[in-house]
Design a protein around this motif. Structure first.
Motif, PDB file in Angstrom:
ATOM      1  N   GLU A   1      14.095 -28.805  -4.224  1.00 11.47           N
ATOM      2  CA  GLU A   1      14.864 -28.117  -3.185  1.00 11.47           C
ATOM      3  C   GLU A   1      14.173 -28.255  -1.827  1.00 11.47           C
ATOM      4  O   GLU A   1      14.002 -27.289  -1.091  1.00 11.47           O
ATOM      5  CB  GLU A   1      15.088 -26.646  -3.534  1.00 11.47           C
ATOM      6  CG  GLU A   1      15.983 -26.459  -4.735  1.00 11.47           C
ATOM      7  CD  GLU A   1      16.320 -25.015  -5.005  1.00 11.47           C
ATOM      8  OE1 GLU A   1      15.577 -24.116  -4.588  1.00 11.47           O
ATOM      9  OE2 GLU A   1      17.364 -24.784  -5.638  1.00 11.47           O
ATOM     10  N   SER A   2      13.773 -29.492  -1.546  1.00 14.24           N
ATOM     11  CA  SER A   2      13.089 -29.765  -0.287  1.00 14.24           C
ATOM     12  C   SER A   2      13.552 -31.100   0.281  1.00 14.24           C
ATOM     13  O   SER A   2      14.164 -31.904  -0.417  1.00 14.24           O
ATOM     14  CB  SER A   2      11.578 -29.784  -0.499  1.00 14.24           C
ATOM     15  OG  SER A   2      11.230 -30.844  -1.371  1.00 14.24           O
ATOM     16  N   ILE A   3      13.223 -31.302   1.546  1.00  8.81           N
ATOM     17  CA  ILE A   3      13.577 -32.543   2.233  1.00  8.81           C
ATOM     18  C   ILE A   3      12.299 -33.331   2.464  1.00  8.81           C
ATOM     19  O   ILE A   3      11.285 -32.778   2.884  1.00  8.81           O
ATOM     20  CB  ILE A   3      14.276 -32.239   3.570  1.00  8.81           C
ATOM     21  CG1 ILE A   3      15.590 -31.493   3.311  1.00  8.81           C
ATOM     22  CG2 ILE A   3      14.532 -33.528   4.350  1.00  8.81           C
ATOM     23  CD1 ILE A   3      16.272 -30.981   4.560  1.00  8.81           C
ATOM     24  N   ARG A   4      12.367 -34.613   2.171  1.00  6.94           N
ATOM     25  CA  ARG A   4      11.226 -35.495   2.427  1.00  6.94           C
ATOM     26  C   ARG A   4      11.716 -36.706   3.215  1.00  6.94           C
ATOM     27  O   ARG A   4      12.916 -36.975   3.276  1.00  6.94           O
ATOM     28  CB  ARG A   4      10.564 -35.921   1.122  1.00  6.94           C
ATOM     29  CG  ARG A   4      11.366 -36.888   0.279  1.00  6.94           C
ATOM     30  CD  ARG A   4      10.660 -37.185  -1.050  1.00  6.94           C
ATOM     31  NE  ARG A   4      11.265 -38.274  -1.768  1.00  6.94           N
ATOM     32  CZ  ARG A   4      12.372 -38.208  -2.476  1.00  6.94           C
ATOM     33  NH1 ARG A   4      13.037 -37.067  -2.539  1.00  6.94           N
ATOM     34  NH2 ARG A   4      12.840 -39.267  -3.115  1.00  6.94           N
ATOM     35  N   GLU A   5      10.786 -37.420   3.790  1.00  9.37           N
ATOM     36  CA  GLU A   5      11.115 -38.630   4.532  1.00  9.37           C
ATOM     37  C   GLU A   5      10.674 -39.825   3.703  1.00  9.37           C
ATOM     38  O   GLU A   5       9.561 -39.847   3.179  1.00  9.37           O
ATOM     39  CB  GLU A   5      10.383 -38.628   5.874  1.00  9.37           C
ATOM     40  CG  GLU A   5      10.767 -39.763   6.776  1.00  9.37           C
ATOM     41  CD  GLU A   5      10.041 -39.678   8.114  1.00  9.37           C
ATOM     42  OE1 GLU A   5       8.878 -40.124   8.184  1.00  9.37           O
ATOM     43  OE2 GLU A   5      10.640 -39.157   9.066  1.00  9.37           O
ATOM     44  N   ILE A   6      11.569 -40.797   3.559  1.00  8.61           N
ATOM     45  CA  ILE A   6      11.219 -42.030   2.848  1.00  8.61           C
ATOM     46  C   ILE A   6      11.322 -43.200   3.818  1.00  8.61           C
ATOM     47  O   ILE A   6      11.965 -43.093   4.857  1.00  8.61           O
ATOM     48  CB  ILE A   6      12.139 -42.291   1.628  1.00  8.61           C
ATOM     49  CG1 ILE A   6      13.587 -42.499   2.089  1.00  8.61           C
ATOM     50  CG2 ILE A   6      12.029 -41.185   0.604  1.00  8.61           C
ATOM     51  CD1 ILE A   6      14.453 -43.215   1.087  1.00  8.61           C
ATOM     52  N   ILE A   7      10.686 -44.299   3.455  1.00  2.54           N
ATOM     53  CA  ILE A   7      10.810 -45.542   4.212  1.00  2.54           C
ATOM     54  C   ILE A   7      11.614 -46.510   3.348  1.00  2.54           C
ATOM     55  O   ILE A   7      11.199 -46.879   2.257  1.00  2.54           O
ATOM     56  CB  ILE A   7       9.430 -46.162   4.539  1.00  2.54           C
ATOM     57  CG1 ILE A   7       8.545 -45.171   5.297  1.00  2.54           C
ATOM     58  CG2 ILE A   7       9.609 -47.475   5.300  1.00  2.54           C
ATOM     59  CD1 ILE A   7       9.039 -44.809   6.676  1.00  2.54           C
ATOM     60  N   LEU A   8      12.782 -46.874   3.841  1.00  3.66           N
ATOM     61  CA  LEU A   8      13.678 -47.791   3.152  1.00  3.66           C
ATOM     62  C   LEU A   8      13.753 -49.073   3.961  1.00  3.66           C
ATOM     63  O   LEU A   8      13.922 -49.028   5.177  1.00  3.66           O
ATOM     64  CB  LEU A   8      15.065 -47.139   3.043  1.00  3.66           C
ATOM     65  CG  LEU A   8      16.162 -47.880   2.309  1.00  3.66           C
ATOM     66  CD1 LEU A   8      15.818 -48.014   0.827  1.00  3.66           C
ATOM     67  CD2 LEU A   8      17.475 -47.136   2.459  1.00  3.66           C
ATOM     68  N   VAL A   9      13.601 -50.212   3.295  1.00  6.16           N
ATOM     69  CA  VAL A   9      13.720 -51.512   3.965  1.00  6.16           C
ATOM     70  C   VAL A   9      14.922 -52.233   3.362  1.00  6.16           C
ATOM     71  O   VAL A   9      14.803 -52.912   2.336  1.00  6.16           O
ATOM     72  CB  VAL A   9      12.438 -52.361   3.813  1.00  6.16           C
ATOM     73  CG1 VAL A   9      12.580 -53.686   4.565  1.00  6.16           C
ATOM     74  CG2 VAL A   9      11.213 -51.601   4.294  1.00  6.16           C
ATOM     75  N   PRO A  10      16.106 -52.075   3.976  1.00  4.88           N
ATOM     76  CA  PRO A  10      17.305 -52.732   3.445  1.00  4.88           C
ATOM     77  C   PRO A  10      17.160 -54.255   3.519  1.00  4.88           C
ATOM     78  O   PRO A  10      16.718 -54.788   4.533  1.00  4.88           O
ATOM     79  CB  PRO A  10      18.422 -52.260   4.374  1.00  4.88           C
ATOM     80  CG  PRO A  10      17.874 -51.139   5.176  1.00  4.88           C
ATOM     81  CD  PRO A  10      16.397 -51.308   5.180  1.00  4.88           C
ATOM     82  N   ARG A  11      17.523 -54.932   2.420  1.00  4.49           N
ATOM     83  CA  ARG A  11      17.489 -56.394   2.405  1.00  4.49           C
ATOM     84  C   ARG A  11      18.392 -56.897   1.286  1.00  4.49           C
ATOM     85  O   ARG A  11      18.622 -56.200   0.317  1.00  4.49           O
ATOM     86  CB  ARG A  11      16.078 -56.922   2.272  1.00  4.49           C
ATOM     87  CG  ARG A  11      15.302 -56.469   1.088  1.00  4.49           C
ATOM     88  CD  ARG A  11      13.824 -56.876   1.178  1.00  4.49           C
ATOM     89  NE  ARG A  11      13.313 -57.441  -0.032  1.00  4.49           N
ATOM     90  CZ  ARG A  11      13.090 -56.773  -1.153  1.00  4.49           C
ATOM     91  NH1 ARG A  11      13.369 -55.506  -1.235  1.00  4.49           N
ATOM     92  NH2 ARG A  11      12.609 -57.382  -2.212  1.00  4.49           N
TER      93      ARG A  11
END
Length: 166
Positions: free
Chosen positions: A80-90
């Motif tokens: 029940e929390s928000i986190r930041e992710i790093i996504l590299v679309p390819r």
């Protein structure tokens, strides 16, 4: 960013309960897997620039960041929390799409209401004795029921204040 280094955004909250993109499944070796997305538990919320309101906005952002790091805010059901992710679309990861996940929106994929009150830790939700410590007053024992109504909260606060004043 302005003089203070802050950006002020005004978002309409009228349709906020329908926002969020539910991650239903993650494909092996995909950008979604590399970013650490969790199937059936994560919801893509948006970036610092845009809140995802529909698939078109998500697709637009993904296309803008093709092959580049994209910081995405993700809500997780379990924590029940928000986190930041790093996504590299390819598109060269060996499967379909640039993210590699089955993502859905709509009535069946809304973020549910929280299971616990904001700022309340799980141990306080158990029907046991919660122990707190005060350097001046020593331990304080307070029975904490599973659900609290306003009268119970006031009684508990009075009990804690009384214990601390001894």
């Amino acid at each position: 960013a302005g003089l203070l280094g802050a950006v002020v955004r005004y978002d309409s909250l009228e349709s906020a309960e329908g926002q969020g993109m539910r991650v239903l499944s993650i494909f092996p070796n995909s950008p979604a897997e590399a970013a650490g997305l969790v199937p059936n538990k994560d919801f893509l919320l948006g970036t610092t620039e845009v809140m995802f309101r529909d698939m078109d906005e998500l697709a637009e952002v993904v296309n803008l960041y093709m092959g580049k790091e994209l910081k995405v805010y993700v809500y997780n059901l379990d924590s029940e929390s928000i986190r930041e992710i790093i996504l590299v679309p390819r598109t060269d990861w060996g499967g379909e799409g640039a993210i590699g996940a089955d993502i859905r929106t709509g009535l069946l994929h809304r973020i549910p209401a929280p299971r616990r009150a904001f700022g309340v830790d799980d141990p306080l939700l158990e029907p046991e004795i919660a122990q707190g410590n005060s350097a001046a007053a020593g331990p304080v024992d307070v029975a904490v029921p599973r659900q609290l109504d306003p009268q119970q909260v006031n009684e508990l606060l009075s009990q804690v204040q009384h214990e601390l004043s001894l």
